[in-house]
Design an enzyme around this catalytic site. Structure first.
Site, mmCIF file in Angstrom:
data_model
loop_
_atom_site.group_PDB
_atom_site.id
_atom_site.type_symbol
_atom_site.label_atom_id
_atom_site.label_comp_id
_atom_site.label_asym_id
_atom_site.label_seq_id
_atom_site.Cartn_x
_atom_site.Cartn_y
_atom_site.Cartn_z
ATOM 1 N N LYS A 117 0.854 -1.196 0.000
ATOM 2 C CA LYS A 117 0.000 0.000 0.000
ATOM 3 C C LYS A 117 0.886 1.241 0.000
ATOM 4 O O LYS A 117 1.792 1.361 0.831
ATOM 5 C CB LYS A 117 -0.895 0.015 1.240
ATOM 6 C CG LYS A 117 -1.811 1.233 1.301
ATOM 7 C CD LYS A 117 -2.821 1.120 2.430
ATOM 8 C CE LYS A 117 -2.356 1.712 3.735
ATOM 9 N NZ LYS A 117 -2.178 3.166 3.721
ATOM 10 N N ASP B 264 -3.335 4.329 -2.071
ATOM 11 C CA ASP B 264 -4.279 4.791 -1.044
ATOM 12 C C ASP B 264 -4.261 6.319 -0.984
ATOM 13 O O ASP B 264 -3.701 6.909 -0.071
ATOM 14 C CB ASP B 264 -3.833 4.162 0.293
ATOM 15 C CG ASP B 264 -4.662 4.602 1.479
ATOM 16 O OD1 ASP B 264 -5.782 5.083 1.283
ATOM 17 O OD2 ASP B 264 -4.175 4.453 2.620
ATOM 18 N N LYS C 204 -7.206 8.157 -1.412
ATOM 19 C CA LYS C 204 -8.514 8.585 -0.898
ATOM 20 C C LYS C 204 -9.048 9.808 -1.638
ATOM 21 O O LYS C 204 -9.258 10.875 -1.051
ATOM 22 C CB LYS C 204 -8.432 8.899 0.611
ATOM 23 C CG LYS C 204 -7.964 7.734 1.467
ATOM 24 C CD LYS C 204 -8.015 8.073 2.947
ATOM 25 C CE LYS C 204 -7.594 6.941 3.841
ATOM 26 N NZ LYS C 204 -6.144 6.627 3.811
ATOM 27 N N ASP D 94 -13.351 14.709 -4.483
ATOM 28 C CA ASP D 94 -13.394 15.966 -5.241
ATOM 29 C C ASP D 94 -14.633 15.924 -6.126
ATOM 30 O O ASP D 94 -15.445 14.998 -5.983
ATOM 31 C CB ASP D 94 -12.089 16.085 -6.070
ATOM 32 C CG ASP D 94 -11.649 17.523 -6.268
ATOM 33 O OD1 ASP D 94 -12.507 18.349 -6.651
ATOM 34 O OD2 ASP D 94 -10.470 17.832 -6.052
ATOM 35 N N THR E 249 -11.443 6.414 10.763
ATOM 36 C CA THR E 249 -11.478 5.810 12.103
ATOM 37 C C THR E 249 -10.969 6.788 13.168
ATOM 38 O O THR E 249 -11.182 6.577 14.352
ATOM 39 C CB THR E 249 -10.663 4.502 12.153
ATOM 40 O OG1 THR E 249 -9.456 4.711 11.439
ATOM 41 C CG2 THR E 249 -11.418 3.356 11.547
ATOM 42 N N ARG F 18 3.380 -0.594 10.710
ATOM 43 C CA ARG F 18 4.501 -0.552 11.648
ATOM 44 C C ARG F 18 4.957 -1.886 12.227
ATOM 45 O O ARG F 18 6.169 -2.059 12.434
ATOM 46 C CB ARG F 18 4.204 0.465 12.753
ATOM 47 C CG ARG F 18 4.367 1.902 12.232
ATOM 48 C CD ARG F 18 3.663 2.898 13.080
ATOM 49 N NE ARG F 18 2.213 2.748 12.996
ATOM 50 C CZ ARG F 18 1.343 3.525 13.623
ATOM 51 N NH1 ARG F 18 1.776 4.508 14.375
ATOM 52 N NH2 ARG F 18 0.049 3.330 13.485
HETATM 53 O O1 C5P Z 1 1.289 1.064 11.059
HETATM 54 P P1 C5P Z 1 -0.125 0.587 10.997
HETATM 55 O O2 C5P Z 1 -0.250 -0.927 10.884
HETATM 56 O O3 C5P Z 1 -0.987 1.160 12.087
HETATM 57 O O4 C5P Z 1 -0.619 1.166 9.600
HETATM 58 C C1 C5P Z 1 -1.928 1.096 9.162
HETATM 59 C C2 C5P Z 1 -2.064 1.728 7.807
HETATM 60 O O5 C5P Z 1 -3.441 1.753 7.483
HETATM 61 C C3 C5P Z 1 -1.570 3.162 7.686
HETATM 62 O O6 C5P Z 1 -1.064 3.331 6.370
HETATM 63 C C4 C5P Z 1 -2.808 3.996 7.878
HETATM 64 O O7 C5P Z 1 -2.749 5.216 7.197
HETATM 65 C C5 C5P Z 1 -3.867 3.090 7.263
HETATM 66 N N1 C5P Z 1 -5.223 3.298 7.734
HETATM 67 C C6 C5P Z 1 -5.585 3.183 9.063
HETATM 68 N N2 C5P Z 1 -6.881 3.385 9.438
HETATM 69 C C7 C5P Z 1 -7.802 3.669 8.531
HETATM 70 C C8 C5P Z 1 -7.463 3.759 7.188
HETATM 71 C C9 C5P Z 1 -6.145 3.565 6.826
HETATM 72 O O8 C5P Z 1 -4.749 2.893 9.902
HETATM 73 N N3 C5P Z 1 -9.048 3.815 8.884
#
Ligand code: C5P
Length: 235
Positions: free
Chosen positions: A32, A59, A61, A64, A118, A209
Site C-alpha cells: 500500500k 491509497d 482517498k 473531489d 477511524t 509498523r
Molecule cells: O502502522 P499501521 O499498521 O498502524 O498502519 C496502518 C495503515 O493503514 C496506515 O497506512 C494507515 O494510514 C492506514 N489506515 C488506518 N486506518 C484507517 C485507514 C487507513 O490505519 N481507517
C-alpha cells in the site's frame, strides 16, 4: 500463494520502500502506498513496484468533484495499480464517475471507499454535521458505496462483522489496525490480530509498523502468518 496482508509502505523516501520491497515476495504480499510516500516519491515508484509484479494499493482517498476524481482514477489506473480508493462521502455522482472512469479497462483496478475515518469519534462526526452514530454512518456509506459499484470499503475490524452481514460476501473489506497479541497498538485505538480480523469477515489486512519498524520485517511477517494459521488449525 498470496496472503491477505497488504504492507503499508509508510516511508518518507522511495529508497526505504525499495529496501523493504526487495525483501518481499510479490507472489505473497501486496503493498500500500499512501499520501506521504506518493507525495515524496511520485508515480515512478508506483509504476516501478507494479512492474516488479507487486499488487499496489494506491491509497490516495480521492474526494473531489466527479470529473476530477474520474481523471485521477484514470491516471492511477495507468500506473498499473491493483486497488485505488475514494471517500464515500464524496457522494453517488462522484463514486459512479470513479467506477465509470476505469470500467472499460481490461485490467481495471479495484475501487474501495473510505466511509468514516477511524480517527473520527462520535463527537468529531457530530461536529461535521452528521447526526448518526459512527457505526450507523459507516453502514449507511458502505451501502451507498456498494450501490455505486464500488468493490468494497476500508473499515476497522470492529465494523467488519456488521458490514459482512449487511453487504454480503462479494464486497471486499480492507482492514487496517492489525497487531499481534501483546504488540504495541501505536496510535491505533482498536486493533485486532490477523486471525480475529479474518474471522470478523475481512478480506485484506493492512499492516504497517509491526513490519516496517521491526528489526526483522520478514520474521514479523512470519509471525503474522503463524497467527493466521493458528486460526485455521483451531488453536
Ligand atoms: O502502522 P499501521 O499498521 O498502524 O498502519 C496502518 C495503515 O493503514 C496506515 O497506512 C494507515 O494510514 C492506514 N489506515 C488506518 N486506518 C484507517 C485507514 C487507513 O490505519 N481507517
Amino acid at each position: 500463494m498470496k496472503t491477505p496482508f497488504i504492507i503499508a509502505m509508510d516511508f518518507p523516501k522511495a529508497s526505504q520502500a525499495w529496501e523493504l520491497a526487495d525483501r518481499l515476495d510479490p507472489r505473497r504480499y501486496r503493498l500500500k502506498i499512501g499520501k506521504e510516500l506518493f507525495t515524496a516519491a511520485g508515480p515512478d515508484l508506483v509504476r516501478g513496484l507494479a512492474l516488479h509484479d507487486f499488487d499496489v494499493f494506491l491509497d490516495l482517498k480521492f474526494h473531489d468533484i466527479p470529473n476530477t476524481v474520474a481523471g485521477a482514477c484514470q491516471a492511477a489506473a495507468k500506473l498499473g495499480v491493483w486497488m485505488i480508493n475514494v471517500h464515500a462521502s464524496g457522494g453517488r455522482a462522484m463514486m459512479e464517475a470513479a467506477r465509470d472512469a476505469v470500467a472499460h479497462l481490461p485490467q481495471r483496478p479495484l475501487i474501495t471507499a473510505v466511509t468514516v475515518l477511524t480517527s473520527l469519534g462520535a463527537e468529531g462526526l457530530a461536529e461535521t454535521g452528521v447526526k448518526r452514530k459512527p457505526a450507523d454512518q459507516v453502514r449507511h456509506l458502505a451501502t451507498l458505496a456498494r450501490e455505486c459499484g464500488m468493490d468494497g470499503v476500508v473499515c476497522s475490524g470492529r465494523e467488519a462483522a456488521d458490514l459482512r452481514k449487511t453487504l454480503g460476501t462479494d464486497f471486499k473489506l480492507v482492514t487496517p489496525g492489525i497487531r499481534l497479541p501483546g504488540s504495541p497498538p501505536d496510535d491505533q485505538n482498536r486493533t485486532m490480530t490477523p486471525a480475529q480480523a479474518l474471522a470478523a469477515g475481512a478480506d485484506y489486512l493492512v499492516v504497517g509498523r509491526p513490519v516496517t519498524t521491526a528489526a526483522d520485517p520478514i520474521g514479523a511477517l512470519e509471525e503474522l502468518n503463524r497467527n493466521l494459521k493458528s486460526r485455521k488449525e483451531g488453536k
